[in-house]
Structures are given as C-alpha cells and as structure tokens.
Design an enzyme around this catalytic site. Structure first.
Site, PDB file in Angstrom:
ATOM      1  N   SER A 129      -7.683   5.150  -3.705  1.00 49.33           N
ATOM      2  CA  SER A 129      -6.672   5.497  -2.701  1.00 49.33           C
ATOM      3  C   SER A 129      -7.299   5.679  -1.329  1.00 49.33           C
ATOM      4  CB  SER A 129      -5.947   6.791  -3.082  1.00 49.33           C
ATOM      5  OG  SER A 129      -5.051   7.133  -2.034  1.00 49.33           O
ATOM      6  N   LYS A 183      -4.153   8.278 -10.579  1.00 45.21           N
ATOM      7  CA  LYS A 183      -3.783   7.595  -9.321  1.00 45.21           C
ATOM      8  C   LYS A 183      -2.258   7.432  -9.232  1.00 45.21           C
ATOM      9  CE  LYS A 183      -3.819   5.290  -5.517  1.00 45.21           C
ATOM     10  NZ  LYS A 183      -3.399   3.941  -5.470  1.00 45.21           N
ATOM     11  N   HIS A 186      -0.882  10.691  -8.203  1.00 51.24           N
ATOM     12  CA  HIS A 186      -1.204  10.822  -6.772  1.00 51.24           C
ATOM     13  C   HIS A 186      -0.124  10.116  -5.942  1.00 51.24           C
ATOM     14  CE1 HIS A 186      -2.718   8.839  -3.138  1.00 51.24           C
ATOM     15  NE2 HIS A 186      -3.507   9.869  -2.953  1.00 51.24           N
ATOM     16  N   ASN A 187       0.209   8.903  -6.328  1.00 59.38           N
ATOM     17  CA  ASN A 187       1.203   8.149  -5.561  1.00 59.38           C
ATOM     18  C   ASN A 187       2.598   8.763  -5.673  1.00 59.38           C
ATOM     19  OD1 ASN A 187      -0.989   6.455  -5.242  1.00 59.38           O
ATOM     20  ND2 ASN A 187       0.234   4.604  -5.357  1.00 59.38           N
ATOM     21  N   GLU A 190       2.661  11.454  -3.367  1.00 64.81           N
ATOM     22  CA  GLU A 190       2.719  10.844  -2.023  1.00 64.81           C
ATOM     23  C   GLU A 190       4.170  10.480  -1.643  1.00 64.81           C
ATOM     24  OE1 GLU A 190      -0.154   7.615  -1.611  1.00 64.81           O
ATOM     25  OE2 GLU A 190       1.363   6.469  -0.533  1.00 64.81           O
TER      26      GLU A 190
END
Ligand code: 2AM
Length: 479
Positions: A129, A183, A186-187, A190
């Site tokens: 990222s 990940k 994480h997104n 986000e």
C-alpha cells in the site's frame, strides 16, 4: 554478468516504481513485462544507467537471478497472476519464491500458495500500500504465505518499505492468504475513512457555507493535531488546487460518481461471511454505489428537492463538533476493521498480531496516521481486547467527543444532509453499549412465525411459545 537479487514482472507505474525503489537501495533487479515494448521503454527511460536488467523471456529472467530466485508479480489481479504463475513454474526450481504484490483476493492467494508449494516452491501474497509515491519511496508491505520464504525476502522488503520510529512498515503477517487479507481490510478502512472525510467536507460546505480556502485552512489545522494523517493532508491539498483552464477550484469541477476496484466490497462481504459487524465500512462502499446511480439520483432530486435554507450557526462551534464527529467515527471504523481481523485470525488460524499490524500502517500506506500508535499500545496492553473501543484510551476519546458527534448527526439529519458513515458509526456505538436491545422482539417474532425458539433472561434453556393460543394455554417448554 552480475546476478539480480530479485525479478519483477509487470511494468505499470507501481511495478516500475518498486523496481526503482529496490535499485536505489542497492539491489539489482531483473524485469519483464507481457508487452515487450514497455520493458524496452523502461530500460531506455527511467531504468537507464541503473542496475536493472531487462528481459524479454521468463527463461532469461530466471537465468539472471541468484538462487533461491525471488520473482515478484505486479500484474493485474485475477487471471494474469495465474497465467504468470503457470509460466514461472516452468522456468523456476524447487525452493524458488514467487511473490504476488498485487491486490489479489485472499482466497486466491490461499489457493495459489497450495499450488506453488505442491511444486516444491514457496509463495508469498504481499499487500503493498502507498500508491505510486509509496512504491517509489517506501510503501507499507504486508507479506503472508509460505513462512520459509520470509528470511529470503525480509532484507529486500524491509529495506524498501517505509520506516517509522526506526521500525520498518513491513513484517511477516502469517500463513497463506493473511497478507492479502490484511491489505484488504486496510482498504476497507480506507473506504470508510475517505467517506467520513467526504461527509465532513460536505457538512462544512452545506451547513456553514464555507469556501475552499476556509475548508483548506481547517483541514490543514486538523492535520497538525490528533487527526494527523495522509488522507487529511491530501484533502487540504486538494481543497487548495485551482483549475488551470478556468481558474476555479478544481474540486468544484470534478464529477461526483465515485469509482471502486473491489477491495471495499470484499471487506464488506467478508464481514458478512464471518458474522462481524462492519457497517461503516459497508457504508463507504454503498455511498460510492449511490453516487454512481446518476439516473435515480436525478429523478429523486426532482421529486424530493432539498429546499432547506442554510441554517445560521456558530461556525467555530460547528467546526469543533465536526472534528469530534470525525475523530469518534474514525475510531469506530478501526474498531470494526480490527474486529474483522480478530475474527479472521481465529477462523483461519493465522494468529495475527493486531498491534503490529497497526504499526505497519503507520507509514507508507494510504491510511497512515499518528493515531495508529494508540491501537498498537491498546493491543500491547491487552492482546485479547474484545473490541478496540473498550481500550482505556479509546473509551476516553469517545467520551470526550460524544457530545459534538451527536450534535453534528442531529444537525445533518434535521437539514436533510446525507451522512451514511457518520450516522452508521454512532449507531454502531449506541448499539454495542445498549444493555437490552430490541432484538428480544425480533426473537419473539421469529418464534411466532417460524418456531425458531428463544432464550430467556430469567432461566436457562431454549423455549418455544404457541403465541396464538390464549394465555392460559400458552406452552413455554424447553426445546
Ligand atoms: P501489459 O503492459 O502487457 O498490459 C498492470 O496492468 C500490469 O499487468 C501490466 O504490466 C500489464 O501488462 C499486466 N497485465 C494486464 N493484463 C494482463 C494479462 N492478461 N496477462 C499478463 N499481464 C497482464
């Protein structure tokens, strides 16, 4: 000829930037791309004069590499990854390592790890990222897969990753698909973080009538305090950008239909599959979907025009309340994301280190933020923390910010301004802290029409009631 430390396939911007990052840190990289012209263009352009060896066949790529060979794929997620794995298996040897640095679905990574390991090679699914800039100057990297691969890739990955407080934003995550899973979450975070900032900007515009300069100053100011983060920083930058052609603020000229590539949707699907409540993350996805439903929106704008006059408000106080609402909601989003990670860790047997994951996100990545260190501290103090918002620090922050948060929600709803993420976050908070929910009625309804049974608060066991019979013949029995 000097052998390369690592090979990289896929010379789009992310791939090229990762190669340049590795080379700048002293590694020799051999590269390849499906379309050879791009390899040539890179070799003659940005890679010129550097320790970067272009190749036009995978055989040559393999020959260029020190053993065990390490080959990183930075190609489009999905079938291209499978195609390259298949081809690489023909030219690599047992013990070699294939790394997928794209945004692959974690279940694909589980499948690929198994396939590659069965051939005697090692497989790593690494979340990367930080966008183009992060790839070039130091991304956050979340590798998972064949544990034996870590000692071979660690020196390269931890050298090229971002560093915060003298620690690399790259640590081994765990088995098979765990790196890509982390990940993905994480997104998802986000998506929600961006949505919350979007709603806050929207409220500043519509409740207070602020112009771009006023809003830019507020976001810049927020970025020097508790909300300090990459997303707040770039929001201030975006608000100050003028369109070259028209001289107008560029943001006012940008269409409002938001795109998405799927990681927010995957996170939401996963939360449903695992039975973890992450509604604010899902609202981030739904809000983008609504923004794209242009036809419906145009018809609804006509059918239900918002004629509400701009209220007259104490703007200094409202800005304070917006800060409170954004900060409190952000904590709720992280609580949801980490709850999903905690459940996934149990479900898939990954033994995720949640505090360490928060620290990997402190630098390099899109959600990098000061306040992540408080998450690390919370899990260090109590690795079995049931929910992030129960950690003493976050309890304190939520209590401090609750009043302004509620005021903003009430104002926005009263004036017909949409706040899907802010309101979802407060509903999650209010729901989780209720001692006795409305779901006793839901249980009764389920038992009424479907004989699903219910538990009681005054005694153990499972019960069913014949709801339509007169009270004196109602049978509540253990079932
Ligand atoms: P290309 O330059 O040949 O298009 C990002 O799109 C990267 O993924 C690029 O390096 C691109 O290669 C590669 N890519 C996209 N689709 C692909 C496919 N079907 N097979 C192989 N590589 C692909």
């Amino acid at each position: 000829m000097q052998k390369a430390d690592i090979g990289l396939i896929g010379l789009a911007v992310m791939g090229e930037n990762l190669v340049l990052n590795m080379e700048s840190k002293g590694f020799t990289v051999t590269v390849h791309n499906r379309t050879p012209e791009k390899t040539q263009k890179f070799a003659e352009g940005r890679a010129w004069g550097k320790n970067i060896l272009p190749t036009y066949s995978l055989n040559d790529l393999a020959k260029n590499l020190k053993t065990p060979r390490k080959v990183m794929l930075m190609v489009k997620a999905g079938e291209p990854v499978d195609i390259f794995i298949e081809k690489l298996l023909e030219v690599l040897e047992p013990g070699d390592i294939i790394i997928d640095g794209g945004n692959s679905l974690y279940s694909d990574t589980i499948r690929r790890t198994k396939l590659v390991e069965e051939k005697g090679l090692l497989y790593v699914g690494a979340g990367v990222s930080g966008g183009e800039e992060g790839a070039l100057n130091g991304p956050s990297i979340m590798p998972g897969g064949s544990g034996k691969a870590w000692k071979h890739i660690q020196p390269i990955f931890q050298t090229i990753s971002a560093w915060v407080d003298e620690k690399p934003c790259c640590q081994w995550i765990g088995e098979n698909g765990s790196g890509h899973y982390v990940k993905m979450v994480h997104n998802g975070i986000e998506y929600a973080d961006m949505q919350l900032i979007g709603e806050t900007y929207f409220l500043m515009k519509h409740l207070l009538g602020f112009n771009m300069v006023e809003m830019k100053d507020i976001f810049s100011d927020w970025n020097s305090g508790e909300l300090e983060s990459y997303l707040i920083e770039i929001t201030a930058d975006i608000l100050s950008k003028t369109d070259q052609e028209t001289g107008k603020p560029l943001l006012e000229l940008i269409g409002d239909e938001a795109g998405q590539k799927g990681t927010g949707k995957w996170t939401s699907q996963e939360s449903l599959d695992l039975g973890v409540a992450a509604p604010t993350i899902a609202e981030g996805v739904f809000a983008r979907i609504i923004s794209g439903a242009k036809k419906q929106r145009e018809a609804a704008v006509e059918a239900f025009p918002n004629t509400d006059a701009k209220p007259s408000l104490d703007s200094k106080r409202i800005v304070d309340c917006l800060h409170q609402a954004l900060f409190a909601s952000k904590i709720i989003v992280y609580a949801q994301g980490f709850d999903l990670l905690r459940h996934a860790s149990q479900q898939y047997g990954w033994e995720l280190n949640l505090g360490e994951i928060a620290s990997l996100w402190r630098g390099g990545c899109i959600i990098r933020a000061q306040f992540l260190q408080n998450i690390t501290h919370a899990y260090e103090a109590n690795p079995d923390l049931e929910n992030l918002l129960l950690a003493p620090y976050f309890q304190k922050i939520l209590k401090q910010n609750e009043e302004g948060w509620r005021e903003i929600i009430a104002l926005a709803i009263k004036h017909g301004l949409p706040i899907p993420a802010l309101s979802s976050a407060i509903s999650y908070f209010d729901g989780i802290r209720q001692p006795y929910l409305w779901t006793n009625l839901v249980q009764a309804q389920r038992d009424y029409f479907g004989a699903h049974g219910y538990g009681r608060i005054d005694k153990g066991g499972r019960f069913h009631t014949e709801w339509q019979k007169a009270n004196d013949v109602v049978i509540s029995e253990e079932i």
